[in-house]
Design an enzyme around this catalytic site. Structure first.
Site, mmCIF file in Angstrom:
data_model
loop_
_atom_site.group_PDB
_atom_site.id
_atom_site.type_symbol
_atom_site.label_atom_id
_atom_site.label_comp_id
_atom_site.label_asym_id
_atom_site.label_seq_id
_atom_site.Cartn_x
_atom_site.Cartn_y
_atom_site.Cartn_z
ATOM 1 N N GLY A 1 20.733 81.767 54.008
ATOM 2 C CA GLY A 1 20.812 82.294 55.363
ATOM 3 C C GLY A 1 20.239 83.701 55.392
ATOM 4 N N GLN B 1 18.852 92.048 58.606
ATOM 5 C CA GLN B 1 18.630 92.178 57.164
ATOM 6 C C GLN B 1 17.180 92.505 56.833
ATOM 7 O OE1 GLN B 1 20.954 88.366 56.287
ATOM 8 N NE2 GLN B 1 21.254 89.594 54.434
ATOM 9 N N CYS C 1 25.406 87.804 49.317
ATOM 10 C CA CYS C 1 24.614 88.291 50.445
ATOM 11 C C CYS C 1 23.308 88.855 49.911
ATOM 12 C CB CYS C 1 25.399 89.366 51.200
ATOM 13 S SG CYS C 1 24.518 90.026 52.637
ATOM 14 N N LEU C 2 22.203 88.475 50.530
ATOM 15 C CA LEU C 2 20.904 88.984 50.106
ATOM 16 C C LEU C 2 20.802 90.502 50.261
ATOM 17 C CD1 LEU C 2 18.582 86.210 51.595
ATOM 18 C CD2 LEU C 2 19.284 86.500 49.204
ATOM 19 N N HIS D 1 26.517 89.563 60.487
ATOM 20 C CA HIS D 1 25.383 90.501 60.409
ATOM 21 C C HIS D 1 24.913 90.918 61.810
ATOM 22 C CE1 HIS D 1 24.498 90.874 56.184
ATOM 23 N NE2 HIS D 1 24.463 89.561 56.013
ATOM 24 N N HIS E 1 28.980 84.058 58.336
ATOM 25 C CA HIS E 1 28.435 85.168 57.554
ATOM 26 C C HIS E 1 27.237 85.799 58.290
ATOM 27 C CE1 HIS E 1 27.246 87.146 53.665
ATOM 28 N NE2 HIS E 1 26.061 87.112 54.279
ATOM 29 N N GLU E 2 26.305 84.952 58.727
ATOM 30 C CA GLU E 2 25.121 85.466 59.425
ATOM 31 C C GLU E 2 25.493 86.051 60.787
ATOM 32 O OE1 GLU E 2 22.664 85.892 57.571
ATOM 33 O OE2 GLU E 2 23.294 84.477 56.019
#
Length: 164
Positions: free
Chosen positions: A43, A48, A91-92, A137, A133-134
């Site tokens: 994701g 991000q 998380c990226l 963000h 999660h996304e």
């Protein structure tokens, strides 16, 4: 399209509430998928990559061989199951850190697809976790924000130690 650089915590843009999308975002979405796949993620939210708009992409199946790409523009979580489940999340934007986060196991989401159609669907399990999660963000939150004070301090210290 293009692979874009991924912002890492504590970049201030990751703590910023995103603006609604008002027009087509085909190039942005294509870049987000390219970036997510190149980073081996499941994701990726627009903030991000430094774009403060309410859009994210996900593909919870591609690592198991069955791609399930999905782009959500202006998503809204309409309902969430009361019972929560604790699960690991990476998380990226916080590379190398896995934390345990409690989230509802199922959600109902409404969103606009890239072609402009409005959709509503139920998601559970890992897909529900990924969406939440996304979605966080888009609201200026990272996984650290979901931890209690002690767990957060420990995770942040580990992350800072890894990156010094």
């Amino acid at each position: 399209m293009a692979v874009r650089p991924i912002l890492t915590w504590p970049d201030d843009r990751l703590a910023t509430q995103c603006a609604p999308v008002t027009g087509p975002e085909d190039a942005l979405i294509a870049d987000m998928f390219d970036t997510m796949y190149a980073a081996q993620g499941r994701g990726l939210a627009a903030p991000q990559i430094g774009v403060l708009k309410r859009v994210f992409v996900m593909d919870c199946g591609w690592k198991e061989g069955e791609p399930t790409p999905l782009a959500m523009i202006n998503p809204f979580i309409m309902a969430a199951e009361r019972a929560e489940e604790i699960g690991p999340e990476g998380c990226l934007s916080i590379p190398g850190i896995m934390v345990s986060v409690s989230r509802p196991r199922a959600v109902t989401v409404q969103w606009t697809a890239p072609e402009g159609d409005i959709h509503m669907a139920d998601f559970d399990g890992f897909e529900a976790r990924c969406i939440q999660h996304e979605f966080d963000h888009l609201n200026g939150m990272v996984t650290f924000d979901r931890l209690d004070e002690i767990a957060r301090r420990t995770a942040e210290a580990h992350y800072k130690e890894m990156n010094t």
